[in-house]
Design an enzyme around this catalytic site. Structure first.
Site, PDB file in Angstrom:
ATOM      1  N   HIS A  11       0.796  -1.231   0.000  1.00 22.85           N
ATOM      2  CA  HIS A  11       0.000   0.000   0.000  1.00 22.85           C
ATOM      3  C   HIS A  11       0.829   1.283   0.000  1.00 22.85           C
ATOM      4  O   HIS A  11       0.511   2.239   0.702  1.00 22.85           O
ATOM      5  CB  HIS A  11      -0.967   0.017   1.181  1.00 22.85           C
ATOM      6  CG  HIS A  11      -2.098  -0.942   1.049  1.00 22.85           C
ATOM      7  ND1 HIS A  11      -3.103  -0.785   0.121  1.00 22.85           N
ATOM      8  CD2 HIS A  11      -2.376  -2.090   1.708  1.00 22.85           C
ATOM      9  CE1 HIS A  11      -3.959  -1.784   0.223  1.00 22.85           C
ATOM     10  NE2 HIS A  11      -3.526  -2.602   1.173  1.00 22.85           N
ATOM     11  N   ASP A  37      -1.687  -5.123  -4.190  1.00 26.14           N
ATOM     12  CA  ASP A  37      -1.850  -3.905  -3.406  1.00 26.14           C
ATOM     13  C   ASP A  37      -0.524  -3.210  -3.099  1.00 26.14           C
ATOM     14  O   ASP A  37      -0.181  -2.932  -1.957  1.00 26.14           O
ATOM     15  CB  ASP A  37      -2.658  -4.173  -2.138  1.00 26.14           C
ATOM     16  CG  ASP A  37      -4.060  -4.681  -2.441  1.00 26.14           C
ATOM     17  OD1 ASP A  37      -4.497  -4.531  -3.602  1.00 26.14           O
ATOM     18  OD2 ASP A  37      -4.710  -5.218  -1.544  1.00 26.14           O
ATOM     19  N   HIS A  65      -6.385  -2.937  -5.642  1.00 22.67           N
ATOM     20  CA  HIS A  65      -6.034  -1.515  -5.676  1.00 22.67           C
ATOM     21  C   HIS A  65      -5.391  -1.141  -7.003  1.00 22.67           C
ATOM     22  O   HIS A  65      -5.660  -0.069  -7.536  1.00 22.67           O
ATOM     23  CB  HIS A  65      -5.126  -1.151  -4.494  1.00 22.67           C
ATOM     24  CG  HIS A  65      -5.864  -1.152  -3.194  1.00 22.67           C
ATOM     25  ND1 HIS A  65      -6.427  -0.031  -2.655  1.00 22.67           N
ATOM     26  CD2 HIS A  65      -6.167  -2.165  -2.344  1.00 22.67           C
ATOM     27  CE1 HIS A  65      -7.033  -0.336  -1.521  1.00 22.67           C
ATOM     28  NE2 HIS A  65      -6.877  -1.632  -1.310  1.00 22.67           N
TER      29      HIS A  65
END
Length: 77
Positions: A11, A37, A65
């Site tokens: 992330h 992600d 994502h």
């Protein structure tokens, strides 16, 4: 001995990624696999993507994502 290191949900947290890889003692011939992600939420998604693009023996599996950015959807709300 070559190892396979699997990590997910980075992330965009580049500094934390480097700390984790230092903790496991990653070597240049180790295979590093991101299971999705890489981006969103953290402060340095560009640095994370660049790291995986430039590091030999790295593989990235697209997560939800990344998929939303590819599709141009920037919110699930």
């Amino acid at each position: 001995m070559r190892r396979t290191i699997i990590i997910g949900d980075i992330h965009g947290c580049f500094d934390e990624l480097l700390e984790l890889l230092d903790e496991v003692g990653i070597q240049p011939d180790d295979l590093l696999v991101s299971v999705g992600d890489l981006v969103d939420r953290g402060p340095a998604p560009g640095a994370v993507v660049r790291f995986f693009r430039e590091r030999p023996n790295s593989v990235v599996v697209m997560g939800n994502h990344e998929r939303k950015h590819v599709r141009g959807i920037f919110s699930y709300a």
